[in-house]
Scaffold this motif. Sequence first.
Motif, PDB file in Angstrom:
ATOM      1  N   ILE A 144     -19.213 -22.308 -37.862  1.00  0.00           N
ATOM      2  CA  ILE A 144     -18.109 -23.267 -37.769  1.00  0.00           C
ATOM      3  C   ILE A 144     -17.860 -23.831 -39.163  1.00  0.00           C
ATOM      4  O   ILE A 144     -18.767 -24.400 -39.784  1.00  0.00           O
ATOM      5  CB  ILE A 144     -18.478 -24.414 -36.783  1.00  0.00           C
ATOM      6  N   CYS A 145     -16.655 -23.659 -39.659  1.00  0.00           N
ATOM      7  CA  CYS A 145     -16.353 -24.124 -41.017  1.00  0.00           C
ATOM      8  C   CYS A 145     -16.448 -25.647 -41.093  1.00  0.00           C
ATOM      9  O   CYS A 145     -15.826 -26.354 -40.300  1.00  0.00           O
ATOM     10  CB  CYS A 145     -14.963 -23.663 -41.438  1.00  0.00           C
ATOM     11  N   THR A 146     -17.216 -26.120 -42.044  1.00  0.00           N
ATOM     12  CA  THR A 146     -17.324 -27.574 -42.241  1.00  0.00           C
ATOM     13  C   THR A 146     -16.860 -27.952 -43.647  1.00  0.00           C
ATOM     14  O   THR A 146     -17.154 -29.041 -44.134  1.00  0.00           O
ATOM     15  CB  THR A 146     -18.785 -28.057 -42.028  1.00  0.00           C
ATOM     16  N   ASN A 147     -16.124 -27.036 -44.280  1.00  0.00           N
ATOM     17  CA  ASN A 147     -15.637 -27.329 -45.630  1.00  0.00           C
ATOM     18  C   ASN A 147     -14.563 -28.420 -45.581  1.00  0.00           C
ATOM     19  O   ASN A 147     -13.736 -28.448 -44.695  1.00  0.00           O
ATOM     20  CB  ASN A 147     -15.041 -26.062 -46.254  1.00  0.00           C
ATOM     21  N   GLN A 148     -14.629 -29.296 -46.535  1.00  0.00           N
ATOM     22  CA  GLN A 148     -13.654 -30.385 -46.566  1.00  0.00           C
ATOM     23  C   GLN A 148     -12.816 -30.300 -47.837  1.00  0.00           C
ATOM     24  O   GLN A 148     -13.351 -30.126 -48.934  1.00  0.00           O
ATOM     25  CB  GLN A 148     -14.353 -31.746 -46.513  1.00  0.00           C
ATOM     26  N   ARG A 149     -11.517 -30.399 -47.658  1.00  0.00           N
ATOM     27  CA  ARG A 149     -10.609 -30.463 -48.806  1.00  0.00           C
ATOM     28  C   ARG A 149      -9.900 -31.803 -48.804  1.00  0.00           C
ATOM     29  O   ARG A 149      -9.805 -32.463 -47.776  1.00  0.00           O
ATOM     30  CB  ARG A 149      -9.574 -29.336 -48.717  1.00  0.00           C
ATOM     31  N   PRO A 150      -9.377 -32.201 -49.957  1.00  0.00           N
ATOM     32  CA  PRO A 150      -8.673 -33.498 -50.006  1.00  0.00           C
ATOM     33  C   PRO A 150      -7.449 -33.478 -49.094  1.00  0.00           C
ATOM     34  O   PRO A 150      -6.840 -32.431 -48.881  1.00  0.00           O
ATOM     35  CB  PRO A 150      -8.241 -33.610 -51.473  1.00  0.00           C
ATOM     36  N   GLU A 151      -7.094 -34.621 -48.574  1.00  0.00           N
ATOM     37  CA  GLU A 151      -5.908 -34.731 -47.725  1.00  0.00           C
ATOM     38  C   GLU A 151      -4.691 -34.228 -48.496  1.00  0.00           C
ATOM     39  O   GLU A 151      -4.545 -34.509 -49.693  1.00  0.00           O
ATOM     40  CB  GLU A 151      -5.720 -36.196 -47.312  1.00  0.00           C
ATOM     41  N   GLY A 152      -3.865 -33.449 -47.815  1.00  0.00           N
ATOM     42  CA  GLY A 152      -2.654 -32.947 -48.444  1.00  0.00           C
ATOM     43  C   GLY A 152      -2.853 -31.667 -49.241  1.00  0.00           C
ATOM     44  O   GLY A 152      -1.904 -31.146 -49.825  1.00  0.00           O
ATOM     45  N   HIS A 153      -4.074 -31.124 -49.250  1.00  0.00           N
ATOM     46  CA  HIS A 153      -4.322 -29.868 -49.967  1.00  0.00           C
ATOM     47  C   HIS A 153      -3.432 -28.772 -49.367  1.00  0.00           C
ATOM     48  O   HIS A 153      -3.303 -28.681 -48.153  1.00  0.00           O
ATOM     49  CB  HIS A 153      -5.803 -29.484 -49.849  1.00  0.00           C
ATOM     50  N   PRO A 154      -2.813 -27.935 -50.217  1.00  0.00           N
ATOM     51  CA  PRO A 154      -1.864 -26.944 -49.679  1.00  0.00           C
ATOM     52  C   PRO A 154      -2.476 -25.950 -48.698  1.00  0.00           C
ATOM     53  O   PRO A 154      -1.766 -25.380 -47.874  1.00  0.00           O
ATOM     54  CB  PRO A 154      -1.340 -26.230 -50.936  1.00  0.00           C
TER      55      PRO A 154
END
Lengths: 119, 119
Positions: free
Chosen positions: B10-20
């Motif tokens: 299960i992917c738990t990677n986090q990107r900043p809000e609004g990342h394309p």
Amino acid sequence: MAKFERHIFICTNQRPEGHPRGCCNQSGDGDLQRQFKMKLAQHGIAGSTVRANKAGCLDQCELGPTVVVYPDAVWYGHVTAADIDEIIESHIIGGRPVERLIIPDSLLNNTQQKVSADK
Amino acid sequence: MAKFERHIFICTNQRPEGHPRGCCNQSGDGDLQRQFKMKLAQHGIAGSTVRANKAGCLDQCELGPTVVVYPDAVWYGHVTAADIDEIIESHIIGGRPVERLIIPDSLLNNTQQKVSADK
């Protein structure tokens, strides 16, 4: 495009020093996964064909650092940076898993010290 | 013992809000993985048979939250907590993947906005 031909999961879970189950990522910097990624690129293997993926605890900590290659379901134990070229050249490119590093089925999920601290 | 019969990443990677590319773990708390783990336990499936594993970026971010089940190599996209019971009951226990959630091969590794920010 398509599924990954091979999807390599490298445990990057970190446990405190001295933990009874050991730790796949003692330095905490996930260096083994980064080196796999770099070496795949050096071998000219595109990211959409083979991926070296960070994984949370793979639950075979006593045999770590652990790596599992899917869809083959080949498990490797005690993997170091010095083993990466051989894994890529023999297994990922050549299709021949590296026997000396394989964790036999009899040892998978068979550790005596499992504790509930796996993340 | 033996290999996992099914290994769920299960992917738990986090990107900043609004990342394309979007983000599989907007809250950053890895809740989807924890819920998979809890639901497997509720269904009486032991950890040595099936494992719900945290994964770093699975690189299909635009289709996230993403989950891949090995060794089947079945990819699911836009998975929510409400889908977990169905995945466990139909696929993990029953052997019938949940068609409505499957990412077709034509969409895997086929996104337009890939950037080098994957971790």
